[in-house]
Structures are given as C-alpha cells and as structure tokens.
Enzyme design. Structure first.
Site, mmCIF file in Angstrom:
data_model
loop_
_atom_site.group_PDB
_atom_site.id
_atom_site.type_symbol
_atom_site.label_atom_id
_atom_site.label_comp_id
_atom_site.label_asym_id
_atom_site.label_seq_id
_atom_site.Cartn_x
_atom_site.Cartn_y
_atom_site.Cartn_z
ATOM 1 N NE ARG A 170 -3.510 -2.626 0.254
ATOM 2 C CZ ARG A 170 -3.119 -3.775 -0.298
ATOM 3 N NH1 ARG A 170 -2.020 -3.812 -1.034
ATOM 4 N NH2 ARG A 170 -3.819 -4.877 -0.159
ATOM 5 C CB SER A 204 -8.905 -0.888 4.937
ATOM 6 O OG SER A 204 -9.394 -2.150 4.538
ATOM 7 C CD GLU A 241 -5.395 0.380 3.307
ATOM 8 O OE1 GLU A 241 -6.043 0.565 2.244
ATOM 9 O OE2 GLU A 241 -5.218 -0.734 3.807
#
Length: 262
Positions: A141, A183, A253
């Site tokens: 990520r 998320s 995130e």
C-alpha cells in the site's frame, strides 16, 4: 483550465464533504500546489481543504497496444475488469473489488492479499515521461510516486478467470454495506488493524452517524449524516488506544484532505 464544482457529500465514497471547485487536468501543465484526487474512495474531505485537482475524462481509456495493456489513469476499476473479461486478459480479476480509478490504485499500490496493481505493471507516464516499474520504490500500500500519473502499461497475458472473480467477491463479503472509505488503517506487519481495534474495545464505537463498524472494525462507516469532525475524532481515538495498549502505531489508509491535518 476547466474548473468543475464537485459536491463531496455525494461524490466521495464515505459521503462527507461540501461543494468544492476542482481543477480538471487536461495536459502536463498543472499547478504543483493543488492536491490530486482520484475517485475519492479512500479520502476524507475536510471543512478546510487545500486547492484540489483531478484528471479529466480525457484519461479514461483502455486499449491493447504493442502486446501491452495501456490504461489511462482516470479509468475506473469496473471498466478495466469489463475490458479484461471481454478480451480474455488475465491477472486483473482482483480489480473488480477495488473501487476507484487506475491512478489512485497505482499511487497506493492497491490490492487484495498478494494480488497488487504493481504485479504486472511495466511503466507509467508522468510529465517527466515514461518511468519503468524498476525505477519506482513501492511496497505494501505504498509508492514514492509524487507526480500525476497519466497512463500506465501492463504486461499482457491471456486467461481471464471467473473462479478468481468469485474468490475476490467472497473475500469482501464480510465488509459493511454502509458508506465508507474502505479500510481505515493498514495492517501492521504480522497482525490485523481490525483485530487491534476490536481488542481495545472500539469495534462498534460511534460518534453521531460515524462508527467503526460492528461488522468489520477496520471500516469507518457513515450511517447517513456523518460529520468530518466526528470521523477525525474516532480515527484519533483508535490511534491513541492502540498505541497505548499495544505500542503499535497504526498507519492510515484513509487520507484526510484538510489543511489542518496535512
């Protein structure tokens, strides 16, 4: 340059925000001081946002060229999956469960489990020209991409898998149905953000219409009239509790787009 008025309470996936003037990018000439948005699926737009910009529809395209899959950065995930299914192209099935546009997925190296958008990436196009995958620092990520992405090339292989499509659908079956930004936190190494949130007693914690979901603790959901201030307070509460009890600094995130928090 074209300016478009966007109401982020309607446009963003978490359904929070107000109407804001957004600069639409048509070419390589764009202001550096503006904050780049994609489809606003992982962002929380604040009450005091910086100047905003996003790619125009000019960069919404997908084609096969020179044995590569070439995709404009404004192309939505659903369009990518539909194209790959129609042309029997493999390794993009997981994108069906990732909301947003290609540029945003590339910027954060979006994915599911071991399937990531960078897996089959060949190169991207920015105002600096073509940048090979090997020149980019990326991980879970994360990427170090700073410039606006206009286009990307991917390795092309055949064999679209309906079985994989069903697998990815089932992987997301435990997610809440309320509006959210996906998320809220990245999973720390060797653990799960949702487990930590539940362990500190904040699964189902609610302020106004904002809640860390009782279905999946790592989803900050909006029950209808959620406020930016309540969302931020809940995020900070989770960060503090998890740090105090487990010594773990959760990385977000969700991106808070507000001058006060940037």
């Amino acid at each position: 340059m074209m300016i478009k008025k966007i109401n982020f309470k309607q446009f963003s996936s978490i359904k929070i925000g107000q109407e804001v003037d957004v600069l639409m990018i048509e070419d390589f000439d764009y202001p550096k001081e503006h904050y780049l948005l994609g489809a606003s699926n992982n962002v929380l737009i604040g009450t005091n946002p910086p100047p905003l910009m996003m790619l125009s529809k000019k960069y919404d395209y997908i084609k096969i060229e020179d044995d590569s899959l070439v995709i404009g950065a404004a192309t939505p995930s659903g369009k990518i999956v539909s194209f790959c299914k129609k042309h029997d192209i493999a390794d993009f099935e997981f994108v069906s469960r990732l909301p947003g546009t290609l540029g945003g997925m590339l910027k954060m190296n979006a994915g599911l489990k071991e399937f990531e958008i960078f897996n089959n990436l060949g190169s991207i196009i920015t105002k600096e020209g073509e940048i090979k995958k090997e020149q980019i620092d990326y991980g879970y990520r994360y990427t170090d991409i700073k410039d606006v992405i206009f286009e990307a090339r991917f390795e092309l292989s055949s064999g679209f898998s309906q079985e994989k499509m069903e697998l990815f659908t089932n992987m997301r079956s435990n997610q809440p149905r309320e509006s959210s930004a996906g998320s809220c936190f990245k999973n720390p190494e060797g653990d799960y953000a949702g487990r930590l949130i539940e362990a500190v007693g904040l699964k189902g914690k609610r302020l106004g219409d904002m809640e860390f979901s009782s279905v999946h603790a790592n989803f900050l959901v909006n029950h209808g009239n959620g406020r930016f201030e309540d969302a931020v307070e809940l995020i900070h509460l989770v960060e503090e509790k998890v740090k105090d009890e487990f010594g773990v600094h959760l990385q977000r995130e969700i991106i808070i787009v507000d001058k006060t928090y940037m």
